[in-house]
Design a protein around this motif. Structure first.
Motif, PDB file in Angstrom:
ATOM      1  N   ASN A  66       0.839  -1.189   0.000  1.00 27.58           N
ATOM      2  CA  ASN A  66       0.000   0.000   0.000  1.00 27.58           C
ATOM      3  C   ASN A  66       0.880   1.246   0.000  1.00 27.58           C
ATOM      4  O   ASN A  66       2.085   1.157   0.210  1.00 27.58           O
ATOM      5  N   THR A  67       0.254   2.421  -0.205  1.00 22.59           N
ATOM      6  CA  THR A  67       1.031   3.643  -0.411  1.00 22.59           C
ATOM      7  C   THR A  67       0.984   4.651   0.735  1.00 22.59           C
ATOM      8  O   THR A  67       1.602   5.699   0.634  1.00 22.59           O
ATOM      9  N   GLU A  68       0.228   4.365   1.784  1.00 20.55           N
ATOM     10  CA  GLU A  68       0.119   5.308   2.899  1.00 20.55           C
ATOM     11  C   GLU A  68       0.239   4.579   4.229  1.00 20.55           C
ATOM     12  O   GLU A  68      -0.157   3.418   4.345  1.00 20.55           O
ATOM     13  N   PHE A  69       0.727   5.301   5.241  1.00 18.64           N
ATOM     14  CA  PHE A  69       0.801   4.762   6.593  1.00 18.64           C
ATOM     15  C   PHE A  69      -0.616   4.483   7.094  1.00 18.64           C
ATOM     16  O   PHE A  69      -1.510   5.273   6.815  1.00 18.64           O
ATOM     17  N   PRO A  70      -0.846   3.392   7.796  1.00 16.29           N
ATOM     18  CA  PRO A  70       0.120   2.384   8.216  1.00 16.29           C
ATOM     19  C   PRO A  70       0.484   1.445   7.062  1.00 16.29           C
ATOM     20  O   PRO A  70      -0.340   1.111   6.234  1.00 16.29           O
ATOM     21  N   TRP A  71       1.767   1.072   7.038  1.00 12.48           N
ATOM     22  CA  TRP A  71       2.311   0.219   5.978  1.00 12.48           C
ATOM     23  C   TRP A  71       1.959  -1.243   6.229  1.00 12.48           C
ATOM     24  O   TRP A  71       1.718  -1.650   7.357  1.00 12.48           O
ATOM     25  N   GLY A 102      -3.482   4.029  -0.578  1.00 10.52           N
ATOM     26  CA  GLY A 102      -4.158   4.182   0.694  1.00 10.52           C
ATOM     27  C   GLY A 102      -3.456   3.424   1.798  1.00 10.52           C
ATOM     28  O   GLY A 102      -2.423   2.785   1.588  1.00 10.52           O
ATOM     29  N   PRO A 103      -4.025   3.494   3.023  1.00 10.50           N
ATOM     30  CA  PRO A 103      -3.430   2.813   4.176  1.00 10.50           C
ATOM     31  C   PRO A 103      -3.706   1.315   4.154  1.00 10.50           C
ATOM     32  O   PRO A 103      -4.635   0.853   3.495  1.00 10.50           O
ATOM     33  N   TRP A 104      -2.889   0.592   4.891  1.00 10.74           N
ATOM     34  CA  TRP A 104      -3.060  -0.856   5.004  1.00 10.74           C
ATOM     35  C   TRP A 104      -4.338  -1.138   5.778  1.00 10.74           C
ATOM     36  O   TRP A 104      -4.526  -0.650   6.885  1.00 10.74           O
ATOM     37  N   PRO A 105      -5.224  -1.939   5.210  1.00 12.52           N
ATOM     38  CA  PRO A 105      -6.509  -2.178   5.858  1.00 12.52           C
ATOM     39  C   PRO A 105      -6.465  -3.163   7.019  1.00 12.52           C
ATOM     40  O   PRO A 105      -7.409  -3.240   7.778  1.00 12.52           O
ATOM     41  N   HIS A 106      -5.386  -3.893   7.150  1.00  9.17           N
ATOM     42  CA  HIS A 106      -5.301  -4.933   8.169  1.00  9.17           C
ATOM     43  C   HIS A 106      -4.409  -4.517   9.320  1.00  9.17           C
ATOM     44  O   HIS A 106      -3.581  -5.274   9.789  1.00  9.17           O
ATOM     45  N   ARG A 107      -4.554  -3.321   9.777  1.00  6.30           N
ATOM     46  CA  ARG A 107      -3.702  -2.772  10.841  1.00  6.30           C
ATOM     47  C   ARG A 107      -3.647  -3.721  12.033  1.00  6.30           C
ATOM     48  O   ARG A 107      -4.665  -4.131  12.563  1.00  6.30           O
ATOM     49  N   GLY A 108      -2.397  -4.069  12.408  1.00  3.60           N
ATOM     50  CA  GLY A 108      -2.180  -4.913  13.572  1.00  3.60           C
ATOM     51  C   GLY A 108      -2.292  -6.389  13.292  1.00  3.60           C
ATOM     52  O   GLY A 108      -2.150  -7.195  14.208  1.00  3.60           O
ATOM     53  N   THR A 109      -2.516  -6.789  12.056  1.00  2.47           N
ATOM     54  CA  THR A 109      -2.620  -8.218  11.752  1.00  2.47           C
ATOM     55  C   THR A 109      -1.571  -8.586  10.726  1.00  2.47           C
ATOM     56  O   THR A 109      -1.836  -8.644   9.545  1.00  2.47           O
ATOM     57  N   LEU A 110      -0.372  -8.828  11.182  1.00  2.00           N
ATOM     58  CA  LEU A 110       0.718  -9.239  10.296  1.00  2.00           C
ATOM     59  C   LEU A 110       0.714 -10.761  10.200  1.00  2.00           C
ATOM     60  O   LEU A 110       0.480 -11.460  11.181  1.00  2.00           O
TER      61      LEU A 110
END
Length: 124
Positions: free
Chosen positions: A55-60, A114-122
């Motif tokens: 993705n192109t925006e924080f959060p990565w 846009g931002p990463w849609p799965h914030r906190g789920t690596l």
């Protein structure tokens, strides 16, 4: 003619060292750019590392392998939460870029804006 994407503009700025663009090791950036799958991802050079994001925006996304090094020697690291951290050492920039491509997930397509849609789920 199609309008340049954020990913294309970012690669162009980094490669051409345009004002306002992030700086990184030129040999590593150029080697990564020659790989079509990496060229489709969002590049983020920082502190001697070249990371790639979906993705192109924080959060990565922070779920892809990345390169640390310079023209003399590079190390490829797995994503932060992977069990095996070092994927390869003492590599040329070209070898490092190829190793990153070899370890990209099958579903890793072009980066989206846009931002990463799965914030906190690596995932590993």
């Amino acid at each position: 003619m199609a309008e340049e994407t954020v990913v294309e503009k970012t690669w162009c700025g980094i490669l051409n060292r345009l004002p306002g663009s992030r700086r990184g090791e030129p040999a590593v950036i150029e080697a990564a750019y020659t790989e079509p799958r990496l060229r489709a991802l969002f590049p983020f050079p920082s502190h001697g590392a070249l990371t790639f994001h979906r993705n192109t925006e924080f959060p990565w996304s922070n779920d892809l392998p990345f390169i640390v090094g310079d023209v003399r020697a590079c190390t490829v690291y797995a994503p932060l939460r992977a069990s095996k951290r070092v994927l390869g050492e003492s590599l040329t920039p070209q070898e490092a870029a190829a190793l990153v491509v070899a370890h990209l997930p099958d579903d890793c397509g072009p980066a989206f804006e846009g931002p990463w849609p799965h914030r906190g789920t690596l995932t590993d």
